[in-house]
Scaffold this motif. Structure first.
Motif, PDB file in Angstrom:
ATOM      1  N   PHE A   1       0.831  -1.204   0.000  1.00 42.06           N
ATOM      2  CA  PHE A   1       0.000   0.000   0.000  1.00 42.06           C
ATOM      3  C   PHE A   1       0.867   1.256   0.000  1.00 42.06           C
ATOM      4  CE2 PHE A   1      -2.093   3.337   2.570  1.00 42.06           C
ATOM      5  CZ  PHE A   1      -3.205   3.583   1.781  1.00 42.06           C
ATOM      6  N   TYR A   2       1.785   1.346   0.951  1.00 42.83           N
ATOM      7  CA  TYR A   2       2.636   2.534   1.034  1.00 42.83           C
ATOM      8  C   TYR A   2       3.699   2.555  -0.063  1.00 42.83           C
ATOM      9  CZ  TYR A   2       0.494   3.325   5.581  1.00 42.83           C
ATOM     10  OH  TYR A   2      -0.404   3.551   6.597  1.00 42.83           O
ATOM     11  N   GLY A   3       3.978   1.374  -0.605  1.00 48.04           N
ATOM     12  CA  GLY A   3       4.924   1.315  -1.720  1.00 48.04           C
ATOM     13  C   GLY A   3       4.447   2.081  -2.940  1.00 48.04           C
ATOM     14  N   LYS A   4       3.123   2.295  -3.056  1.00 46.94           N
ATOM     15  CA  LYS A   4       2.592   3.078  -4.177  1.00 46.94           C
ATOM     16  C   LYS A   4       3.076   4.524  -4.136  1.00 46.94           C
ATOM     17  CE  LYS A   4      -1.608   0.233  -4.357  1.00 46.94           C
ATOM     18  NZ  LYS A   4      -3.084   0.201  -4.134  1.00 46.94           N
ATOM     19  N   LEU A   5       3.508   4.962  -2.958  1.00 48.66           N
ATOM     20  CA  LEU A   5       4.045   6.321  -2.818  1.00 48.66           C
ATOM     21  C   LEU A   5       5.563   6.309  -2.664  1.00 48.66           C
ATOM     22  CD1 LEU A   5       1.367   7.897  -0.448  1.00 48.66           C
ATOM     23  CD2 LEU A   5       1.589   8.172  -2.917  1.00 48.66           C
ATOM     24  N   GLY A   6       6.172   5.169  -2.963  1.00 51.07           N
ATOM     25  CA  GLY A   6       7.629   5.099  -2.977  1.00 51.07           C
ATOM     26  C   GLY A   6       8.289   4.728  -1.672  1.00 51.07           C
ATOM     27  N   PHE A   7       7.506   4.400  -0.635  1.00 50.77           N
ATOM     28  CA  PHE A   7       8.106   4.004   0.642  1.00 50.77           C
ATOM     29  C   PHE A   7       8.604   2.566   0.558  1.00 50.77           C
ATOM     30  CE2 PHE A   7       5.584   7.613   1.973  1.00 50.77           C
ATOM     31  CZ  PHE A   7       6.345   8.188   2.981  1.00 50.77           C
ATOM     32  N   LYS A   8       9.771   2.323   1.168  1.00 49.72           N
ATOM     33  CA  LYS A   8      10.381   0.997   1.150  1.00 49.72           C
ATOM     34  C   LYS A   8      10.716   0.561   2.572  1.00 49.72           C
ATOM     35  CE  LYS A   8      12.366   1.606  -3.470  1.00 49.72           C
ATOM     36  NZ  LYS A   8      11.342   0.744  -4.091  1.00 49.72           N
ATOM     37  N   THR A   9      10.797  -0.758   2.770  1.00 45.07           N
ATOM     38  CA  THR A   9      11.084  -1.304   4.093  1.00 45.07           C
ATOM     39  C   THR A   9      12.441  -0.819   4.590  1.00 45.07           C
ATOM     40  OG1 THR A   9       9.755  -3.275   3.679  1.00 45.07           O
ATOM     41  CG2 THR A   9      11.409  -3.423   5.409  1.00 45.07           C
ATOM     42  N   TRP A  10      12.452  -0.374   5.828  1.00 45.67           N
ATOM     43  CA  TRP A  10      13.660   0.160   6.465  1.00 45.67           C
ATOM     44  C   TRP A  10      14.063  -0.663   7.691  1.00 45.67           C
ATOM     45  CZ3 TRP A  10      13.828   4.237  10.685  1.00 45.67           C
ATOM     46  CH2 TRP A  10      15.132   4.714  10.880  1.00 45.67           C
ATOM     47  N   ARG A  11      13.102  -0.969   8.560  1.00 41.25           N
ATOM     48  CA  ARG A  11      13.321  -1.796   9.744  1.00 41.25           C
ATOM     49  C   ARG A  11      12.193  -2.834   9.824  1.00 41.25           C
ATOM     50  NH1 ARG A  11      17.704   0.613   9.906  1.00 41.25           N
ATOM     51  NH2 ARG A  11      18.373   2.099  11.503  1.00 41.25           N
ATOM     52  N   SER A  12      12.470  -3.962  10.467  1.00 40.62           N
ATOM     53  CA  SER A  12      11.428  -4.969  10.632  1.00 40.62           C
ATOM     54  C   SER A  12      11.491  -5.557  12.042  1.00 40.62           C
ATOM     55  CB  SER A  12      11.566  -6.083   9.583  1.00 40.62           C
ATOM     56  OG  SER A  12      12.816  -6.725   9.688  1.00 40.62           O
ATOM     57  N   TYR A  13      10.338  -6.045  12.516  1.00 43.21           N
ATOM     58  CA  TYR A  13      10.206  -6.518  13.887  1.00 43.21           C
ATOM     59  C   TYR A  13       9.298  -7.744  13.930  1.00 43.21           C
ATOM     60  CZ  TYR A  13      11.361  -1.543  14.400  1.00 43.21           C
ATOM     61  OH  TYR A  13      11.923  -0.300  14.264  1.00 43.21           O
ATOM     62  N   VAL A  14       9.554  -8.603  14.911  1.00 46.79           N
ATOM     63  CA  VAL A  14       8.683  -9.743  15.165  1.00 46.79           C
ATOM     64  C   VAL A  14       8.126  -9.600  16.576  1.00 46.79           C
ATOM     65  CG1 VAL A  14       8.500 -12.245  15.359  1.00 46.79           C
ATOM     66  CG2 VAL A  14       9.995 -11.240  13.626  1.00 46.79           C
ATOM     67  N   ALA A  15       6.808  -9.606  16.697  1.00 42.17           N
ATOM     68  CA  ALA A  15       6.165  -9.505  17.997  1.00 42.17           C
ATOM     69  C   ALA A  15       6.139 -10.867  18.677  1.00 42.17           C
ATOM     70  CB  ALA A  15       4.751  -8.955  17.844  1.00 42.17           C
ATOM     71  N   PHE A  16       6.304 -10.872  20.000  1.00 41.51           N
ATOM     72  CA  PHE A  16       6.271 -12.107  20.785  1.00 41.51           C
ATOM     73  C   PHE A  16       5.255 -11.977  21.905  1.00 41.51           C
ATOM     74  CE2 PHE A  16      10.195 -12.857  18.643  1.00 41.51           C
ATOM     75  CZ  PHE A  16      10.390 -14.221  18.656  1.00 41.51           C
ATOM     76  N   CYS A  17       4.712 -13.119  22.305  1.00 43.88           N
ATOM     77  CA  CYS A  17       3.700 -13.136  23.354  1.00 43.88           C
ATOM     78  C   CYS A  17       3.860 -14.404  24.190  1.00 43.88           C
ATOM     79  CB  CYS A  17       2.299 -13.090  22.734  1.00 43.88           C
ATOM     80  SG  CYS A  17       0.957 -13.024  23.923  1.00 43.88           S
ATOM     81  N   LYS A  18       3.539 -14.288  25.470  1.00 47.58           N
ATOM     82  CA  LYS A  18       3.561 -15.446  26.371  1.00 47.58           C
ATOM     83  C   LYS A  18       2.232 -15.491  27.111  1.00 47.58           C
ATOM     84  CE  LYS A  18       6.401 -17.546  30.036  1.00 47.58           C
ATOM     85  NZ  LYS A  18       7.627 -17.351  30.850  1.00 47.58           N
ATOM     86  N   ARG A  19       1.545 -16.605  27.024  1.00 45.68           N
ATOM     87  CA  ARG A  19       0.245 -16.748  27.683  1.00 45.68           C
ATOM     88  C   ARG A  19       0.324 -17.812  28.775  1.00 45.68           C
ATOM     89  NH1 ARG A  19      -0.699 -15.913  22.267  1.00 45.68           N
ATOM     90  NH2 ARG A  19      -2.031 -14.094  21.801  1.00 45.68           N
ATOM     91  N   GLU A  20      -0.239 -17.468  29.913  1.00 43.08           N
ATOM     92  CA  GLU A  20      -0.261 -18.415  31.025  1.00 43.08           C
ATOM     93  C   GLU A  20      -1.236 -19.552  30.725  1.00 43.08           C
ATOM     94  OE1 GLU A  20       1.463 -18.379  34.036  1.00 43.08           O
ATOM     95  OE2 GLU A  20       2.651 -16.781  33.111  1.00 43.08           O
ATOM     96  N   ARG A  21      -0.868 -20.747  31.097  1.00 43.94           N
ATOM     97  CA  ARG A  21      -1.780 -21.882  30.958  1.00 43.94           C
ATOM     98  C   ARG A  21      -2.817 -21.812  32.072  1.00 43.94           C
ATOM     99  NH1 ARG A  21       3.234 -24.598  30.066  1.00 43.94           N
ATOM    100  NH2 ARG A  21       3.484 -25.249  27.903  1.00 43.94           N
ATOM    101  N   ILE A  22      -4.075 -21.849  31.677  1.00 46.54           N
ATOM    102  CA  ILE A  22      -5.163 -21.748  32.654  1.00 46.54           C
ATOM    103  C   ILE A  22      -5.832 -23.110  32.824  1.00 46.54           C
ATOM    104  CG2 ILE A  22      -7.351 -20.618  33.178  1.00 46.54           C
ATOM    105  CD1 ILE A  22      -6.399 -18.260  31.501  1.00 46.54           C
TER     106      ILE A  22
END
Length: 320
Positions: free
Chosen positions: A299-320
């Motif tokens: 979507f943003y590439g249509k205006l010439g923006f390119k990937t600069w930084r990238s991230y992976v989100a992490f999560c920890k869930r308690e066992r109930i």
């Protein structure tokens, strides 16, 4: 190793340690540390610690945990959700159990408050990272061994604009302009109705002394139907898309978040309001622009923006 409650006295040391580790990619400023930790009403003090080498007096690492604690009538987040805002250990003290101890202390504080789900980063608008910066395979493996699982993947985008002045969009029946200070109540109602996920940071913006100059709005038949946030060095609360401004020779501008009322989607208004945002930043003399924390590369590439930084989100869930 001595573990101390995190206070304002640690900020200067944290900045030095951070910049030794990440200064070439993510140059830290004390203003960011102060606003995102000490000034955040959601900081969980019992989960914010600094590790200090008793023999040398050197800061070895720190951790900061958060959970929803702010008193805002219009906004609420689940009491079972918590965040590890940041965990960082100086290279000289890694593989010595410091990081593990700090993480356990933060997790214990969160569990004692009833938290069942812990996210790394993503702590609303006063976060530093939306996840673990890539590439960092060692950190990924370290987190997975401690029960954290990978979630979403997002990027920061960048473009340098060389044109004299970016073109302003022309869309039939829709106008784009800057928000005015006296429209705060109207705009808040629009955000609450259409984009409640961004209402908290919008209310905080006005509370911090915002005047409207950080919002481009789309208007149709006299009604606001969309918005786009823009940031520069004068923003009342530093936003993620201008954190790393010291990396650039000129001023850095930030774009996002943005959104169009779902009733009016599918007509190109979203891309047009980004064009308007670029135009307004360009008119302020800004050529370097960043869009942060997005999966919408095409979507943003249509205006010439390119990937600069990238991230992976992490999560920890308690066992109930």
């Amino acid at each position: 190793m001595r573990y101390e409650p995190l206070t304002a006295l640690h900020i200067g040391e944290i900045k030095m340690m951070w910049n030794e580790v990440w200064g070439d990619r993510f140059p830290m400023r004390e203003r960011i540390l102060e606003q995102n930790m000490l000034e955040d009403p959601n900081l969980l003090r019992s989960g914010a610690w600094a590790a200090r080498d008793e023999a040398t007096g050197q800061l070895a690492g720190y951790v900061a945990a958060k959970m929803w604690q702010d008193d805002v009538a219009e906004v609420s987040y689940s009491a079972s959700l918590g965040w590890i805002h940041m965990l960082l250990v100086a290279p000289a003290y890694r593989e010595r159990g410091v990081g593990s101890r700090l993480l356990l202390m933060a997790e214990k504080a969160l569990r004692e408050q009833g938290v069942k789900e812990i996210q790394l980063g993503k702590d609303l608008h006063r976060r530093v990272f939306p996840g673990v910066p890539e590439p960092d395979l060692e950190t990924v493996a370290w987190l997975e061994r401690r029960g954290y699982t990978r979630e979403s993947h997002v990027v920061d985008l960048y473009r340098y604009f060389q044109e004299d002045l970016a073109a302003f969009p022309e869309v039939e029946g829709v106008s784009f302009r800057m928000l005015q200070d006296e429209e705060a109540s109207t705009f808040n109602r629009f955000m609450q109705r259409c984009f409640p996920q961004w209402l908290y940071q919008t209310l905080a913006y006005w509370q911090q002394g915002g005047s409207g100059r950080e919002f481009v709005v789309a208007e149709k038949d006299g009604e606001i139907i969309g918005f786009c946030r823009i940031n520069d060095a004068q923003v009342p609360l530093l936003a993620q898309n201008v954190y790393w401004a010291p990396l650039f020779p000129g001023e850095l501008g930030g774009i996002g978040p943005l959104g169009i009322d779902e009733t009016y989607r599918g007509h190109g208004y979203g891309l047009a309001i980004v064009q308007a945002a670029v135009h307004y930043l360009h008119a302020r003399g800004i050529r370097h622009m960043v869009i942060d924390t997005t999966p919408y590369v095409d979507f943003y590439g249509k205006l010439g923006f390119k990937t600069w930084r990238s991230y992976v989100a992490f999560c920890k869930r308690e066992r109930i």
